[in-house]
Design a protein around this motif. Structure first.
Motif, PDB file in Angstrom:
ATOM      1  N   ILE A   1       1.012 -17.389  -2.459  1.00 49.76           N
ATOM      2  CA  ILE A   1       0.381 -16.946  -1.203  1.00 49.76           C
ATOM      3  C   ILE A   1       1.272 -15.918  -0.506  1.00 49.76           C
ATOM      4  CG2 ILE A   1      -0.329 -17.685   1.112  1.00 49.76           C
ATOM      5  CD1 ILE A   1      -1.226 -20.341  -0.159  1.00 49.76           C
ATOM      6  N   ALA A   2       2.573 -16.177  -0.502  1.00 48.00           N
ATOM      7  CA  ALA A   2       3.508 -15.265   0.176  1.00 48.00           C
ATOM      8  C   ALA A   2       3.475 -13.875  -0.455  1.00 48.00           C
ATOM      9  CB  ALA A   2       4.924 -15.840   0.136  1.00 48.00           C
ATOM     10  N   VAL A   3       3.456 -13.813  -1.789  1.00 50.17           N
ATOM     11  CA  VAL A   3       3.469 -12.494  -2.427  1.00 50.17           C
ATOM     12  C   VAL A   3       2.100 -11.811  -2.301  1.00 50.17           C
ATOM     13  CG1 VAL A   3       2.828 -13.148  -4.802  1.00 50.17           C
ATOM     14  CG2 VAL A   3       4.413 -11.241  -4.419  1.00 50.17           C
ATOM     15  N   LEU A   4       1.017 -12.584  -2.279  1.00 49.62           N
ATOM     16  CA  LEU A   4      -0.305 -11.996  -2.050  1.00 49.62           C
ATOM     17  C   LEU A   4      -0.394 -11.394  -0.649  1.00 49.62           C
ATOM     18  CD1 LEU A   4      -2.749 -14.559  -3.738  1.00 49.62           C
ATOM     19  CD2 LEU A   4      -2.204 -12.239  -4.512  1.00 49.62           C
ATOM     20  N   GLU A   5       0.203 -12.079   0.316  1.00 45.76           N
ATOM     21  CA  GLU A   5       0.240 -11.513   1.670  1.00 45.76           C
ATOM     22  C   GLU A   5       1.106 -10.259   1.711  1.00 45.76           C
ATOM     23  OE1 GLU A   5       1.547 -14.817   3.995  1.00 45.76           O
ATOM     24  OE2 GLU A   5      -0.483 -15.636   4.239  1.00 45.76           O
ATOM     25  N   GLN A   6       2.169 -10.257   0.922  1.00 47.13           N
ATOM     26  CA  GLN A   6       3.059  -9.098   0.866  1.00 47.13           C
ATOM     27  C   GLN A   6       2.316  -7.860   0.368  1.00 47.13           C
ATOM     28  OE1 GLN A   6       6.327  -9.506  -1.893  1.00 47.13           O
ATOM     29  NE2 GLN A   6       7.608  -8.041  -0.803  1.00 47.13           N
ATOM     30  N   VAL A   7       1.370  -8.037  -0.557  1.00 47.24           N
ATOM     31  CA  VAL A   7       0.620  -6.901  -1.100  1.00 47.24           C
ATOM     32  C   VAL A   7      -0.707  -6.700  -0.358  1.00 47.24           C
ATOM     33  CG1 VAL A   7       1.661  -7.152  -3.370  1.00 47.24           C
ATOM     34  CG2 VAL A   7      -0.543  -8.255  -2.908  1.00 47.24           C
ATOM     35  N   GLY A   8      -0.892  -7.383   0.762  1.00 47.84           N
ATOM     36  CA  GLY A   8      -2.055  -7.137   1.607  1.00 47.84           C
ATOM     37  C   GLY A   8      -3.314  -7.859   1.200  1.00 47.84           C
ATOM     38  N   LEU A   9      -3.205  -8.967   0.466  1.00 48.99           N
ATOM     39  CA  LEU A   9      -4.391  -9.730   0.062  1.00 48.99           C
ATOM     40  C   LEU A   9      -4.472 -11.058   0.817  1.00 48.99           C
ATOM     41  CD1 LEU A   9      -4.494  -8.997  -3.785  1.00 48.99           C
ATOM     42  CD2 LEU A   9      -5.778  -7.897  -1.947  1.00 48.99           C
ATOM     43  N   GLY A  10      -3.624 -12.013   0.486  1.00 52.17           N
ATOM     44  CA  GLY A  10      -3.608 -13.260   1.233  1.00 52.17           C
ATOM     45  C   GLY A  10      -4.306 -14.409   0.516  1.00 52.17           C
ATOM     46  N   GLU A  11      -4.320 -15.559   1.186  1.00 56.39           N
ATOM     47  CA  GLU A  11      -4.759 -16.822   0.597  1.00 56.39           C
ATOM     48  C   GLU A  11      -6.224 -16.813   0.162  1.00 56.39           C
ATOM     49  OE1 GLU A  11      -4.581 -21.614   1.737  1.00 56.39           O
ATOM     50  OE2 GLU A  11      -3.788 -20.078   3.109  1.00 56.39           O
ATOM     51  N   ARG A  12      -7.067 -16.034   0.837  1.00 54.52           N
ATOM     52  CA  ARG A  12      -8.502 -16.068   0.531  1.00 54.52           C
ATOM     53  C   ARG A  12      -8.817 -15.525  -0.873  1.00 54.52           C
ATOM     54  NH1 ARG A  12      -7.621 -11.464   3.403  1.00 54.52           N
ATOM     55  NH2 ARG A  12      -8.806  -9.582   2.860  1.00 54.52           N
ATOM     56  N   PHE A  13      -7.844 -14.886  -1.505  1.00 54.55           N
ATOM     57  CA  PHE A  13      -8.078 -14.340  -2.837  1.00 54.55           C
ATOM     58  C   PHE A  13      -7.683 -15.308  -3.955  1.00 54.55           C
ATOM     59  CE2 PHE A  13      -8.241 -10.528  -0.331  1.00 54.55           C
ATOM     60  CZ  PHE A  13      -9.095  -9.679  -1.024  1.00 54.55           C
ATOM     61  N   LEU A  14      -7.129 -16.442  -3.622  1.00 58.58           N
ATOM     62  CA  LEU A  14      -6.571 -17.338  -4.635  1.00 58.58           C
ATOM     63  C   LEU A  14      -7.582 -17.741  -5.702  1.00 58.58           C
ATOM     64  CD1 LEU A  14      -4.337 -19.779  -2.523  1.00 58.58           C
ATOM     65  CD2 LEU A  14      -3.562 -18.031  -4.143  1.00 58.58           C
ATOM     66  N   ARG A  15      -8.814 -18.012  -5.306  1.00 59.34           N
ATOM     67  CA  ARG A  15      -9.791 -18.569  -6.244  1.00 59.34           C
ATOM     68  C   ARG A  15     -10.716 -17.506  -6.853  1.00 59.34           C
ATOM     69  NH1 ARG A  15     -10.000 -23.521  -7.076  1.00 59.34           N
ATOM     70  NH2 ARG A  15     -12.205 -23.498  -7.710  1.00 59.34           N
ATOM     71  N   ARG A  16     -10.418 -16.249  -6.607  1.00 60.26           N
ATOM     72  CA  ARG A  16     -11.261 -15.192  -7.172  1.00 60.26           C
ATOM     73  C   ARG A  16     -10.870 -14.880  -8.617  1.00 60.26           C
ATOM     74  NH1 ARG A  16     -12.302 -10.695  -2.409  1.00 60.26           N
ATOM     75  NH2 ARG A  16     -12.711 -12.181  -0.717  1.00 60.26           N
TER      76      ARG A  16
ATOM     77  N   GLY B   1      -8.763  -1.479  -6.409  1.00 54.38           N
ATOM     78  CA  GLY B   1      -7.546  -1.542  -5.611  1.00 54.38           C
ATOM     79  C   GLY B   1      -7.023  -2.953  -5.459  1.00 54.38           C
ATOM     80  N   GLU B   2      -7.941  -3.924  -5.277  1.00 51.94           N
ATOM     81  CA  GLU B   2      -7.528  -5.329  -5.160  1.00 51.94           C
ATOM     82  C   GLU B   2      -6.938  -5.827  -6.472  1.00 51.94           C
ATOM     83  OE1 GLU B   2     -10.917  -6.587  -1.832  1.00 51.94           O
ATOM     84  OE2 GLU B   2     -11.248  -6.971  -3.972  1.00 51.94           O
ATOM     85  N   ALA B   3      -7.548  -5.427  -7.603  1.00 53.02           N
ATOM     86  CA  ALA B   3      -7.032  -5.851  -8.906  1.00 53.02           C
ATOM     87  C   ALA B   3      -5.631  -5.289  -9.148  1.00 53.02           C
ATOM     88  CB  ALA B   3      -7.982  -5.398 -10.014  1.00 53.02           C
ATOM     89  N   GLN B   4      -5.395  -4.045  -8.739  1.00 54.81           N
ATOM     90  CA  GLN B   4      -4.066  -3.474  -8.926  1.00 54.81           C
ATOM     91  C   GLN B   4      -3.047  -4.169  -8.031  1.00 54.81           C
ATOM     92  OE1 GLN B   4      -2.360  -2.419 -11.150  1.00 54.81           O
ATOM     93  NE2 GLN B   4      -2.720  -0.213 -11.313  1.00 54.81           N
ATOM     94  N   ARG B   5      -3.449  -4.575  -6.829  1.00 55.21           N
ATOM     95  CA  ARG B   5      -2.546  -5.324  -5.956  1.00 55.21           C
ATOM     96  C   ARG B   5      -2.192  -6.673  -6.569  1.00 55.21           C
ATOM     97  NH1 ARG B   5      -2.757  -3.810  -0.182  1.00 55.21           N
ATOM     98  NH2 ARG B   5      -3.780  -1.793  -0.030  1.00 55.21           N
ATOM     99  N   VAL B   6      -3.143  -7.295  -7.247  1.00 61.69           N
ATOM    100  CA  VAL B   6      -2.854  -8.564  -7.926  1.00 61.69           C
ATOM    101  C   VAL B   6      -1.833  -8.326  -9.041  1.00 61.69           C
ATOM    102  CG1 VAL B   6      -3.819 -10.380  -9.402  1.00 61.69           C
ATOM    103  CG2 VAL B   6      -5.051  -9.653  -7.353  1.00 61.69           C
ATOM    104  N   CYS B   7      -1.993  -7.229  -9.780  1.00 60.95           N
ATOM    105  CA  CYS B   7      -1.016  -6.891 -10.831  1.00 60.95           C
ATOM    106  C   CYS B   7       0.374  -6.681 -10.237  1.00 60.95           C
ATOM    107  CB  CYS B   7      -1.457  -5.640 -11.570  1.00 60.95           C
ATOM    108  SG  CYS B   7      -2.879  -5.869 -12.647  1.00 60.95           S
ATOM    109  N   ILE B   8       0.432  -6.016  -9.115  1.00 61.22           N
ATOM    110  CA  ILE B   8       1.721  -5.787  -8.446  1.00 61.22           C
ATOM    111  C   ILE B   8       2.293  -7.104  -7.938  1.00 61.22           C
ATOM    112  CG2 ILE B   8       2.834  -4.669  -6.471  1.00 61.22           C
ATOM    113  CD1 ILE B   8       0.805  -2.380  -6.819  1.00 61.22           C
ATOM    114  N   ALA B   9       1.426  -7.961  -7.396  1.00 56.83           N
ATOM    115  CA  ALA B   9       1.879  -9.268  -6.920  1.00 56.83           C
ATOM    116  C   ALA B   9       2.457 -10.083  -8.069  1.00 56.83           C
ATOM    117  CB  ALA B   9       0.719 -10.017  -6.269  1.00 56.83           C
ATOM    118  N   ARG B  10       1.788 -10.061  -9.211  1.00 57.14           N
ATOM    119  CA  ARG B  10       2.283 -10.795 -10.384  1.00 57.14           C
ATOM    120  C   ARG B  10       3.660 -10.293 -10.802  1.00 57.14           C
ATOM    121  NH1 ARG B  10      -1.354 -10.488 -15.658  1.00 57.14           N
ATOM    122  NH2 ARG B  10      -0.895  -8.274 -15.346  1.00 57.14           N
ATOM    123  N   ALA B  11       3.873  -8.968 -10.707  1.00 61.19           N
ATOM    124  CA  ALA B  11       5.174  -8.400 -11.068  1.00 61.19           C
ATOM    125  C   ALA B  11       6.241  -8.720 -10.023  1.00 61.19           C
ATOM    126  CB  ALA B  11       5.048  -6.890 -11.245  1.00 61.19           C
TER     127      ALA B  11
END
Length: 573
Positions: A388-403, A411-421
């Motif tokens: 959750i912390a890293v998702l918030e860092q990349v501008g997504l947040g907790e609401r994206f967890l179950r997507r 753009g959201e998919a690339q942010r998830v890739c960045i969050a994973r890295a």
């Protein structure tokens, strides 16, 4: 009367409008840009004109072509219009061209199906058109399969197929998005030269392309027209907020102050690196270093060795010669032999985020997966908190967890890739064309995110790109590769203000500038990069270089320092 007139076009899927009341006109011989971000409805409009929307789409409004209504028209009318009166160039020629038919056969099929040439005439007409679009050795390309052509050559073949029937209207749907900047310049120049009196509807999210090639433009946002008028007047005085945002988000290679040079110590260095695939040397004797908190860009055309070099740094490809040093220690050539801590510190973000994400995994599991590998003792609660912390860092947040990935925008998919890295808090992040597929405003957001993370954590970034406008905005230093070799390395300010190598100069000149009142751009760089299997003697760039002399053809230039820049050119002074 306009050649193409669209009035009140509305396209719905299951009741939801993806195009809502669009009006658009294209005069005979004119060039009109249809501009908007992904999901704005641009391509849907093009497919509607050609009657290619899926059966579940419902249409209303009017599409009138040369006085003939196309909405509700029968198959006979549409078959007469397609290719014969309206040609189309799609974004990805590899998907648009039939892989089971040779290039010549595909173009002949258009002529024969419309009764425009007999069997004997068709061959000559096709070869003539292949030559006209600039394909080298058109007789050979006539018999080639699509997979045997480079990306730029495939796009030229696609343009030839769109123009072979001499249509009145050419629709070009993101025709250069997947191409290198030099090939993009060639293709756009080609469109200007070969379409003659054919009207052009150019669909793109690239404001630089529209500025240089369209007399008028229409801007879409979420399926609606928000601005329309002459290109010059809209750039000078955009009427809608969205148009202003698009123009502001367009990166510019001709202005902007690159980040100030970084003076920290070296975190990673590459010395005399070479990567080979059999007899092919994809990377040849490349050396560079990256400082703590520094962004070093690697630029060049497809096939220049950028991605091979990055994968060698990560240990995903073995080095034939040379070494990679991280934190003072030489690393094993292959990742399997590297310590787990080193693998954790060097992370990668790929170009295509959707392909890089497992479609069967939710975002929470995707981002948590590196923690499972590198911190197996972390309990479920703390792992979720880190995600959750890293998702918030990349501008997504907790609401994206179950997507799932298919529920994300590009753009959201690339942010998830960045969050994973970033979830492992790496020291070095390698971005391999990480923003190439993103729209202007989304690209600006992702670049802003990388800069912010770098300021907060001291992250070092190796940023691989063929887009020098983006490189100017984010990199402290840039190295330019051509045909596997390093040809120029400099601070970004020096590289963009006074490039020393003719290839660097050509790359910068080829970048479209989002300003229609600027002087015309120089002629695009001719030809293509040489084969790595049989490179030319001397300087590899000399067959395309306007300054080449006898010494360039006879002797390969060594990398040397000229005015603070490292450059491999006999004529750098």
């Amino acid at each position: 009367m306009s050649l193409l007139t669209i009035r009140g076009l509305t396209i719905r899927y299951e009741g939801e409008a993806v195009v809502d009341g669009v009006d658009l006109a294209v005069e005979r011989g004119a060039s009109v840009g249809l501009v908007g971000e992904s999901g704005s409805g641009k391509s849907q409009c093009a497919l509607a004109v050609l009657g290619l929307l899926p059966a579940r789409a419902t249409l209303s409004g009017s599409i009138e072509f040369d006085g003939r209504e196309l909405i509700g028209a029968g198959q006979e009318v549409l078959d007469d219009v397609r290719a014969r009166r309206i040609g189309i160039v799609f974004q990805d020629p590899m998907l648009a061209l039939n892989p089971y038919l040779r290039i010549g056969a595909q173009l002949k099929q258009i002529l024969r199906s419309h009764g425009l040439a007999d069997r004997r005439e068709a061959d000559a007409r096709v070869i003539e058109m292949l030559a006209r679009v600039g394909l080298p050795d058109p007789e050979r390309q006539f018999a080639a399969w699509p997979h045997e052509l480079s990306g730029g050559m495939r796009q030229r073949a696609m343009i030839a197929s769109a123009l072979i029937a001499q249509p009145d209207l050419l629709i070009a749907d993101e025709p250069t998005t997947a191409l290198d900047v030099t090939v993009q310049a060639q293709v756009l120049d080609l469109l200007e030269r070969v379409r003659e009196d054919t009207a052009l509807l150019l669909i793109t999210h690239d404001l630089g392309v529209v500025a240089g090639h369209c007399e008028r433009m229409t801007v879409l946002e979420k399926g609606r027209v928000v601005d329309s008028g002459s290109t010059t007047s809209l750039f000078r005085s955009p009427g809608h907020r969205h148009t202003r945002d698009l123009i502001a988000a367009a990166p510019r290679v001709d202005r902007g102050e690159p980040p100030a040079p970084v003076t920290t110590g070296t975190v990673l260095s590459v010395g005399n690196a070479a990567v080979e695939f059999g007899d092919l040397r994809a990377v040849d004797d490349v050396s560079f270093a990256v400082g703590t908190g520094e962004t070093v860009a690697i630029v060049g055309e497809s096939g220049s060795g950028k991605s091979s070099l990055a994968r060698a740094v990560l240990g995903l490809l073995p080095l034939a010669t040379g070494r990679v040093v991280y934190a003072g220690d030489a690393l094993a050539s292959v990742v399997e032999k590297r310590a787990l801590a080193v693998r954790r510190d060097l992370q990668l973000v790929f170009q295509d985020p959707i392909s890089a994400l497992d479609p069967q995994m939710r975002v929470q599991r995707i981002v948590a997966e590196p923690l499972v590998v590198h911190e197996p003792r972390l309990d479920e609660k703390r792992r979720r908190e880190r995600v959750i912390a890293v998702l918030e860092q990349v501008g997504l947040g907790e609401r994206f967890l179950r997507r799932y990935p298919h529920q994300l925008s590009g753009g959201e998919a690339q942010r998830v890739c960045i969050a994973r890295a970033l979830v492992l808090e790496p020291k070095v992040l390698i971005c391999d064309e990480a923003v190439a597929a993103l729209d202007g405003s989304v690209r600006r957001q992702v670049l802003g995110l990388l800069r912010e993370v770098q300021r907060e954590t001291g992250l070092s970034i190796i940023f691989i790109s063929h887009d020098l406008a983006v490189v100017r905005s984010i990199s402290h230093r840039a190295l330019v590769m051509y045909s596997g070799r390093l040809v120029e390395l400099a601070q970004s300010g020096a590289l963009f203000e006074a490039p020393r190598h003719p290839y660097t100069q050509a790359l910068i000149a080829a970048v479209p500038v989002p300003d229609p009142v600027l002087a015309p751009r120089p002629a695009p760089l001719p030809g293509e990069a040489p084969s790595l299997v049989s490179p030319p003697p001397g300087c590899a760039f000399h067959p395309r270089c306007p300054l080449a002399e006898a010494v360039c053809r006879a002797k390969a230039p060594a990398l040397r320092t000229v005015g603070g820049t490292q450059v491999a050119c006999h004529l750098a002074e």
